[in-house]
Design a protein around this motif. Structure first.
Motif, PDB file in Angstrom:
ATOM      1  N   ILE A 108     -24.696  26.452 -15.966  1.00  0.00           N
ATOM      2  CA  ILE A 108     -25.129  25.774 -17.186  1.00  0.00           C
ATOM      3  C   ILE A 108     -26.205  24.749 -16.848  1.00  0.00           C
ATOM      4  N   ILE A 109     -27.257  24.715 -17.661  1.00  0.00           N
ATOM      5  CA  ILE A 109     -28.330  23.732 -17.520  1.00  0.00           C
ATOM      6  C   ILE A 109     -28.542  23.084 -18.882  1.00  0.00           C
ATOM      7  N   GLY A 110     -28.452  21.753 -18.942  1.00  0.00           N
ATOM      8  CA  GLY A 110     -28.623  21.070 -20.214  1.00  0.00           C
ATOM      9  C   GLY A 110     -29.434  19.802 -20.084  1.00  0.00           C
ATOM     10  N   HIS A 111     -29.990  19.355 -21.199  1.00  0.00           N
ATOM     11  CA  HIS A 111     -30.763  18.113 -21.234  1.00  0.00           C
ATOM     12  C   HIS A 111     -30.306  17.280 -22.426  1.00  0.00           C
ATOM     13  N   SER A 112     -30.103  15.975 -22.204  1.00  0.00           N
ATOM     14  CA  SER A 112     -29.777  15.025 -23.263  1.00  0.00           C
ATOM     15  C   SER A 112     -28.459  15.416 -23.948  1.00  0.00           C
ATOM     16  N   LEU A 113     -28.479  15.662 -25.255  1.00  0.00           N
ATOM     17  CA  LEU A 113     -27.265  16.110 -25.939  1.00  0.00           C
ATOM     18  C   LEU A 113     -26.743  17.391 -25.287  1.00  0.00           C
ATOM     19  N   GLY A 114     -27.646  18.262 -24.864  1.00  0.00           N
ATOM     20  CA  GLY A 114     -27.245  19.470 -24.149  1.00  0.00           C
ATOM     21  C   GLY A 114     -26.619  19.168 -22.804  1.00  0.00           C
ATOM     22  N   ALA A 115     -27.001  18.039 -22.201  1.00  0.00           N
ATOM     23  CA  ALA A 115     -26.403  17.619 -20.925  1.00  0.00           C
ATOM     24  C   ALA A 115     -24.974  17.126 -21.129  1.00  0.00           C
ATOM     25  N   ALA A 116     -24.707  16.514 -22.288  1.00  0.00           N
ATOM     26  CA  ALA A 116     -23.337  16.115 -22.608  1.00  0.00           C
ATOM     27  C   ALA A 116     -22.453  17.355 -22.712  1.00  0.00           C
ATOM     28  N   TYR A 125     -15.035  25.596 -18.109  1.00  0.00           N
ATOM     29  CA  TYR A 125     -15.192  26.929 -17.517  1.00  0.00           C
ATOM     30  C   TYR A 125     -15.074  26.920 -15.991  1.00  0.00           C
ATOM     31  N   ASN A 126     -15.043  25.722 -15.409  1.00  0.00           N
ATOM     32  CA  ASN A 126     -14.983  25.587 -13.955  1.00  0.00           C
ATOM     33  C   ASN A 126     -16.151  26.313 -13.284  1.00  0.00           C
ATOM     34  N   ILE A 127     -17.357  26.049 -13.799  1.00  0.00           N
ATOM     35  CA  ILE A 127     -18.569  26.632 -13.232  1.00  0.00           C
ATOM     36  C   ILE A 127     -19.588  25.515 -12.988  1.00  0.00           C
ATOM     37  N   PRO A 128     -20.550  25.730 -12.069  1.00  0.00           N
ATOM     38  CA  PRO A 128     -21.536  24.683 -11.776  1.00  0.00           C
ATOM     39  C   PRO A 128     -22.500  24.449 -12.926  1.00  0.00           C
ATOM     40  N   ALA A 129     -23.010  23.227 -12.985  1.00  0.00           N
ATOM     41  CA  ALA A 129     -23.968  22.857 -14.029  1.00  0.00           C
ATOM     42  C   ALA A 129     -24.877  21.762 -13.518  1.00  0.00           C
ATOM     43  N   VAL A 130     -26.074  21.692 -14.097  1.00  0.00           N
ATOM     44  CA  VAL A 130     -26.992  20.578 -13.878  1.00  0.00           C
ATOM     45  C   VAL A 130     -27.285  19.962 -15.241  1.00  0.00           C
ATOM     46  N   ALA A 131     -27.043  18.666 -15.363  1.00  0.00           N
ATOM     47  CA  ALA A 131     -27.220  17.954 -16.617  1.00  0.00           C
ATOM     48  C   ALA A 131     -28.298  16.887 -16.441  1.00  0.00           C
ATOM     49  N   PHE A 132     -29.437  17.078 -17.102  1.00  0.00           N
ATOM     50  CA  PHE A 132     -30.551  16.131 -17.001  1.00  0.00           C
ATOM     51  C   PHE A 132     -30.480  15.119 -18.146  1.00  0.00           C
ATOM     52  N   ALA A 146     -12.494  20.286 -11.181  1.00  0.00           N
ATOM     53  CA  ALA A 146     -13.512  21.169 -11.747  1.00  0.00           C
ATOM     54  C   ALA A 146     -14.730  20.406 -12.243  1.00  0.00           C
ATOM     55  N   ALA A 147     -14.497  19.165 -12.725  1.00  0.00           N
ATOM     56  CA  ALA A 147     -15.603  18.383 -13.268  1.00  0.00           C
ATOM     57  C   ALA A 147     -16.644  18.065 -12.212  1.00  0.00           C
ATOM     58  N   ARG A 148     -16.245  18.031 -10.961  1.00  0.00           N
ATOM     59  CA  ARG A 148     -17.181  17.684  -9.896  1.00  0.00           C
ATOM     60  C   ARG A 148     -18.190  18.792  -9.612  1.00  0.00           C
ATOM     61  N   ARG A 149     -18.092  19.900 -10.297  1.00  0.00           N
ATOM     62  CA  ARG A 149     -19.049  20.986 -10.112  1.00  0.00           C
ATOM     63  C   ARG A 149     -20.325  20.738 -10.911  1.00  0.00           C
ATOM     64  N   CYS A 150     -20.341  19.654 -11.685  1.00  0.00           N
ATOM     65  CA  CYS A 150     -21.516  19.308 -12.483  1.00  0.00           C
ATOM     66  C   CYS A 150     -22.315  18.211 -11.793  1.00  0.00           C
ATOM     67  N   LEU A 151     -23.625  18.388 -11.732  1.00  0.00           N
ATOM     68  CA  LEU A 151     -24.533  17.372 -11.204  1.00  0.00           C
ATOM     69  C   LEU A 151     -25.302  16.750 -12.358  1.00  0.00           C
ATOM     70  N   CYS A 152     -25.169  15.435 -12.529  1.00  0.00           N
ATOM     71  CA  CYS A 152     -25.930  14.699 -13.542  1.00  0.00           C
ATOM     72  C   CYS A 152     -27.134  14.053 -12.875  1.00  0.00           C
ATOM     73  N   VAL A 153     -28.325  14.403 -13.324  1.00  0.00           N
ATOM     74  CA  VAL A 153     -29.565  13.840 -12.791  1.00  0.00           C
ATOM     75  C   VAL A 153     -30.116  12.876 -13.831  1.00  0.00           C
ATOM     76  N   ASN A 154     -30.044  11.574 -13.551  1.00  0.00           N
ATOM     77  CA  ASN A 154     -30.434  10.547 -14.510  1.00  0.00           C
ATOM     78  C   ASN A 154     -31.507   9.634 -13.941  1.00  0.00           C
ATOM     79  N   ARG A 155     -32.399   9.170 -14.811  1.00  0.00           N
ATOM     80  CA  ARG A 155     -33.421   8.209 -14.416  1.00  0.00           C
ATOM     81  C   ARG A 155     -32.903   6.792 -14.606  1.00  0.00           C
ATOM     82  N   SER A 156     -33.286   5.906 -13.702  1.00  0.00           N
ATOM     83  CA  SER A 156     -32.836   4.516 -13.779  1.00  0.00           C
ATOM     84  C   SER A 156     -33.415   3.790 -14.989  1.00  0.00           C
TER      85      SER A 156
END
Length: 211
Positions: A108-116, A125-132, A146-156
């Motif tokens: 899963i790849i999401g941005h903003s509301l899609g990242a939520a 789903y216990n699958i990897p994701a990248v949330a921008f 399972a939640a640790r399979r998601c990477l949140c990439v956030n700007r400071s």
């Protein structure tokens, strides 16, 4: 499945124009749009979830922390988590589409509301994701494995990533500190793509996810 962070950022930006975008058109499988929720499934079963496009997105989802006058929503297969009800409602619309069509996303790849939604669905789903540009969807601080399979990439310099204040991210959070801050513009995927490249050069971001 494993994605390079550069490719994930490209697809997150491309998701806003959908099948019309060259990055998506050649591997398009299915798309969905209902109640101000959009999602795209690629032929490799990567699920793309863009963020807010209309004012109604904010009314229905971003600003809807609680379900006043209605029963509390819960996510199937995820127990013991108190969710931001608007973000969960958004994620459940996507999940209902996936279930109705028997689609099984593998990334899963999401941005903003899609990242939520990406954080919530990654856990469910216990699958990897990248949330921008990921906001915080959970009141529950303790994370399921399972939640640790998601990477949140956030700007400071992106204030959206700190909202709502009493909530928490799911998964691993990596903070990008841009060379040039862009107040008011820092939330767009255009600036996140720049931050990804800077983070990769500085080795503050993983080149691939999962690592």
């Amino acid at each position: 499945m494993r994605y390079s962070l550069t490719r994930a950022a490209e697809l997150a930006e491309a998701s806003y124009t959908g099948r019309r975008h060259a990055q998506i058109g050649y591997q398009f499988k299915a798309a969905f749009s209902k109640n101000d929720v959009e999602a795209i499934l690629l032929t490799d079963n990567t699920l793309l979830i863009p963020g807010s496009n209309t004012v109604m997105d904010y009314i229905r989802y971003n600003l809807r922390v609680q379900r006043l006058g209605k029963g509390r929503l819960r996510m199937t297969n995820v127990d013991g988590v108190s969710w931001h009800q608007g973000f969960l409602a958004h994620a459940k619309v996507v999940q209902d589409w996936l279930l109705a069509n028997r689609y099984s996303p593998s990334f899963i790849i999401g941005h903003s509301l899609g990242a939520a939604s990406a954080q919530i669905l990654s856990s469910g789903y216990n699958i990897p994701a990248v949330a921008f540009a990921a906001p915080r969807p959970s009141r529950t601080k303790s994370l399921r494995k399972a939640a640790r399979r998601c990477l949140c990439v956030n700007r400071s310099d992106d204030r959206v990533c700190n909202l709502p204040g009493a909530f928490f991210h799911l998964g691993e959070v990596r903070l990008c500190r841009p060379k040039i801050e862009n107040p008011g513009l820092d939330h767009s995927m255009l600036h996140y793509r720049t931050s990804v490249e800077e983070g990769l050069s500085a080795r503050s971001l993983p080149r691939n996810w999962p690592q």
